[in-house]
Design an enzyme around this catalytic site. Structure first.
Site, PDB file in Angstrom:
ATOM      1  N   HIS A   1       0.841  -1.205   0.000  1.00 28.82           N
ATOM      2  CA  HIS A   1       0.000   0.000   0.000  1.00 28.82           C
ATOM      3  C   HIS A   1       0.873   1.250   0.000  1.00 28.82           C
ATOM      4  O   HIS A   1       2.024   1.248   0.457  1.00 28.82           O
ATOM      5  CB  HIS A   1      -0.922   0.008   1.227  1.00 28.82           C
TER       6      HIS A   1
ATOM      7  N   GLU B   1      -2.021  -6.951   7.759  1.00 29.95           N
ATOM      8  CA  GLU B   1      -0.670  -6.761   8.278  1.00 29.95           C
ATOM      9  C   GLU B   1      -0.454  -7.565   9.554  1.00 29.95           C
ATOM     10  O   GLU B   1      -1.406  -7.953  10.236  1.00 29.95           O
ATOM     11  CB  GLU B   1      -0.432  -5.265   8.525  1.00 29.95           C
TER      12      GLU B   1
END
Length: 196
Positions: free
Chosen positions: A10, A90
């Protein structure tokens, strides 16, 4: 695996810029991160000749979904044509999430040094916290389940796990690896390569 997989981290968030541990906190891209996502999409447009033949999958977090939508638009595709996979979130930093290491050192002196002793296996305090080693167990089924050419938007910790799972680097090197937000990582024939 005969497929080609393009991995993208990202784009930058304000927390990235501040050195704040995000983990599974759901943060947004900043303007610089939005530009990174668009540039990665422009690169993918030159690499992916038949995007309709690709699976597009992202972590369900806001920063990864916005990155995916921006890169799809830059590829000339509708923003919404992708799926999410919970396994791609994550690594969980537990009680350390939302803090910088400078802040953590004030409440737990020496915590950074303890982590550096074995960064791959270190588990931060707090419910649900994971080591990078534990993260690889979560990511392995995703990686092994890839059945065709794929574009995947995920996180730095997940990409460290992928470097380990593909035997590209030993775990201790994977834990220290810098994962850029402005490049595309290609997995082809079992080999990882950064593209820019």
């Amino acid at each position: 695996m005969g497929s080609i997989v393009y991995f993208v981290r990202h784009g930058q968030t304000d927390w990235n810029a501040e050195g704040r541990l995000q983990g599974q906190a759901d943060t947004d891209l900043n303007d610089f991160g939005r530009a990174q996502a668009t540039r990665n999409g422009e690169l993918l447009r030159t690499l992916v000749v038949q995007p309709e033949a690709f699976d597009f999958v992202a972590s369900p977090m806001r920063r990864t979904r916005e990155t995916m939508e921006r890169l799809r638009r830059a590829m000339g595709l509708p923003a919404e044509g992708y799926r999410t996979d919970e396994r791609l979130v994550e690594v969980n930093f537990g009680a350390w999430q939302e803090r910088t290491f400078a802040e953590l050192e004030t409440v737990d002196p020496g915590c950074f040094a303890r982590r550096e002793e074995d960064k791959w296996r270190f588990v931060p305090p707090g419910d649900g916290a994971e080591s990078y080693e534990a993260l690889t167990r979560r990511i392995r089924p995703f990686l092994e389940g890839i059945a065709g050419d794929t574009v995947c938007v995920t996180h730095g910790g997940v990409l460290r796990a992928i470097f380990s799972l593909t035997d590209t680097l030993p775990p201790e090197e994977c834990a220290a690896l810098q994962i850029p937000q402005d490049r595309v990582l290609r997995l082809r024939d079992g080999r990882l390569e950064w593209l820019s």
